[in-house]
Design an enzyme around this catalytic site. Sequence first.
Site, PDB file in Angstrom:
ATOM      1  N   HIS A  70      -1.634   1.352  -4.181  1.00 39.00           N
ATOM      2  CA  HIS A  70      -2.052   2.759  -4.114  1.00 39.00           C
ATOM      3  C   HIS A  70      -1.205   3.676  -4.986  1.00 39.00           C
ATOM      4  CE1 HIS A  70      -4.086   1.844   0.056  1.00 39.00           C
ATOM      5  NE2 HIS A  70      -4.730   1.336  -0.965  1.00 39.00           N
ATOM      6  N   GLN A  85       0.847  -1.196   0.000  1.00 38.24           N
ATOM      7  CA  GLN A  85       0.000   0.000   0.000  1.00 38.24           C
ATOM      8  C   GLN A  85       0.881   1.244   0.000  1.00 38.24           C
ATOM      9  OE1 GLN A  85      -3.567  -0.733   2.933  1.00 38.24           O
ATOM     10  NE2 GLN A  85      -1.816  -1.910   3.594  1.00 38.24           N
ATOM     11  N   ASN A  86       2.187   1.042   0.126  1.00 42.24           N
ATOM     12  CA  ASN A  86       3.098   2.180   0.215  1.00 42.24           C
ATOM     13  C   ASN A  86       3.367   2.781  -1.159  1.00 42.24           C
ATOM     14  OD1 ASN A  86       3.133   1.533   2.871  1.00 42.24           O
ATOM     15  ND2 ASN A  86       5.145   0.573   2.860  1.00 42.24           N
ATOM     16  N   ASP A 113       6.056   4.786  -1.602  1.00 44.34           N
ATOM     17  CA  ASP A 113       7.403   5.348  -1.486  1.00 44.34           C
ATOM     18  C   ASP A 113       8.471   4.663  -2.336  1.00 44.34           C
ATOM     19  OD1 ASP A 113       7.974   2.936  -0.070  1.00 44.34           O
ATOM     20  OD2 ASP A 113       7.480   3.861   1.852  1.00 44.34           O
TER      21      ASP A 113
END
Length: 253
Positions: free
Chosen positions: A126, A108-109, A111
């Site tokens: 995401h 879900q990160n 980064d």
Amino acid sequence: MMRESTIQTIADACLTARHVVVVTGAGLSAESGLSTFRGPREALWSRYDPMRLATPEAFEQDPALVTRWYDWRRQAGLQARPNAGHLALVCLERIVTASGVGFTLLTQNVDRLHHRAGSVNVYELHGSIHEWRCTVTGQSFEPPPQPFQEFPPRSPFDPRGRLRPAVVWFGEPLPAEVLRVAAEAMESCDVFFSIGTSSVVYPAAGFAEQVIARGGLTIEVNPNETPISGRVNHAARESSGSWLPRLIAHISL
Ligand code: OAD
């Protein structure tokens, strides 16, 4: 702290599984210095209102504020480095795939730290904060690392366009291809890890339940309780940066 014998059982299960699936959340990157969304006072959604920053309506109302906030988080992400948890997941992928076991990492990160660490079969549920998309043409690209000069940034694809981060906002659908991969992974998954996520945002929050329903082995790694803690087979109340390397030590022994 989880007993060594329990970790050994989990390690053995990984090597004899058909498909190991890992879902990760912001807690995994906390030890890289990036803020989580929920929890302590410094968590993002304690300091900022998600409805003013992470919805299509927010972007429409105040695109400068929204893009400035995401560029600030992009800068933080660029300065962060993968931690021991990310690196252990790279080892896990290499070891199980060498044994012929499937491995899928659903994060879900936004980064990109899993990619930077070296994970291969990783899917971003995401989206990514390192990709930005033109509001007119829909084309996306990875901007250079320097902060943007204006907010909202101008699109390089169309003079009428602006750039928005290619992340999934509340109220937006997840990328179809990623959803397809996730659905397939959940169908064959027999060992499932939920790591560093509060398990309140769907669809990721529902993955554990799907594996439980099919009789798979489920493990949660999180220093705090979540809605799935009482449902999984094993809950490690530890940080991912310390528990995951312990798992790897047992797998490679
Ligand atoms: P959250 O901030 O909701 O949850 C982070 C979880 O990590 C918490 O349950 C913490 O207890 C746990 N945690 C903190 N430090 C940890 C550590 N060192 N090791 C392991 N766990 C730790 O983050 P997510 O579950 O990722 O979506 O949030 C899900 C989604 O909600 C995000 O992708 C984002 C957010 O709104 C969007 O922006 C669409």
